[in-house]
Design an enzyme around this catalytic site. Structure first.
Site, PDB file in Angstrom:
ATOM      1  CE1 TYR A  31      45.075  45.222  47.427  1.00 20.86           C
ATOM      2  CE2 TYR A  31      45.511  46.116  45.865  1.00 20.86           C
ATOM      3  CZ  TYR A  31      44.823  46.118  46.402  1.00 20.86           C
ATOM      4  OH  TYR A  31      43.943  46.633  46.864  1.00 20.86           O
TER       5      TYR A  31
ATOM      6  CG  HIS B  70      43.246  43.746  43.441  1.00 22.72           C
ATOM      7  ND1 HIS B  70      43.737  43.737  44.241  1.00 22.72           N
ATOM      8  CD2 HIS B  70      41.111  44.308  43.938  1.00 22.72           C
ATOM      9  CE1 HIS B  70      42.570  43.904  45.224  1.00 22.72           C
ATOM     10  NE2 HIS B  70      42.321  44.643  45.390  1.00 22.72           N
TER      11      HIS B  70
ATOM     12  CE1 TYR C 277      37.362  50.730  46.830  1.00 22.48           C
ATOM     13  CE2 TYR C 277      36.434  48.495  46.880  1.00 22.48           C
ATOM     14  CZ  TYR C 277      37.438  49.287  47.042  1.00 22.48           C
ATOM     15  OH  TYR C 277      38.149  48.895  48.353  1.00 22.48           O
TER      16      TYR C 277
ATOM     17  CD1 TRP D  71      38.643  40.887  48.693  1.00 23.84           C
ATOM     18  CD2 TRP D  71      38.587  39.777  46.742  1.00 23.84           C
ATOM     19  NE1 TRP D  71      39.457  41.349  48.031  1.00 23.84           N
ATOM     20  CE2 TRP D  71      39.927  40.905  46.774  1.00 23.84           C
ATOM     21  CE3 TRP D  71      39.177  38.107  45.636  1.00 23.84           C
ATOM     22  CZ2 TRP D  71      40.906  40.606  45.636  1.00 23.84           C
ATOM     23  CZ3 TRP D  71      40.099  38.254  44.454  1.00 23.84           C
ATOM     24  CH2 TRP D  71      40.959  40.028  44.219  1.00 23.84           C
ATOM     25  CD1 TRP D  72      38.488  41.582  52.743  1.00 23.52           C
ATOM     26  CD2 TRP D  72      37.055  40.855  54.148  1.00 23.52           C
ATOM     27  NE1 TRP D  72      37.144  42.597  52.744  1.00 23.52           N
ATOM     28  CE2 TRP D  72      36.794  41.989  53.535  1.00 23.52           C
ATOM     29  CE3 TRP D  72      36.305  40.750  55.350  1.00 23.52           C
ATOM     30  CZ2 TRP D  72      36.133  43.341  53.999  1.00 23.52           C
ATOM     31  CZ3 TRP D  72      35.564  41.474  56.482  1.00 23.52           C
ATOM     32  CH2 TRP D  72      35.385  42.638  55.505  1.00 23.52           C
TER      33      TRP D  72
END
Length: 104
Positions: free
Chosen positions: A18, A22, A41, A76-77
């Protein structure tokens, strides 16, 4: 600007992956998020529960609700779906968090 927070769930053993994904976030995704009015964010991990806690600021006239139909966001999802819980629409499963305290 409005601040919101929500919880997501990372699959066990996927924290490094993860983080890597990112670190290599797609420039077109960054642009999509900014165009939707998202700023500042942050995503935090509770490694004891694999819960991800996201906190962000969004402009009053944000377009976050339109992200569900955005091609870059949906791609992306899909890219992230093998390492985290997702909903029936392919988006990460999210639980809104209720503000309990604020220190200005």
């Amino acid at each position: 600007m409005e601040t919101i927070a929500f919880r997501m769930v990372l699959n066990p053993g996927q924290s490094e992956e993860y983080r890597r994904r990112h670190r290599e976030i797609w420039p077109e995704l960054v642009e999509t998020l900014r165009e939707a009015g998202i700023r500042d964010y942050w995503i935090f991990l509770d490694d004891a529960t694999n819960h991800l806690f996201a906190v962000l600021k969004r402009e009053r006239d944000h377009r976050m609700d339109q992200l569900v139909t955005d091609d870059v966001m949906r791609k992306w999802w899909g890219f992230m779906s093998d390492i985290m819980a997702t909903g029936s629409d392919g988006a990460p499963a999210q639980k809104p968090l209720v503000p309990m305290f604020y220190l200005p």
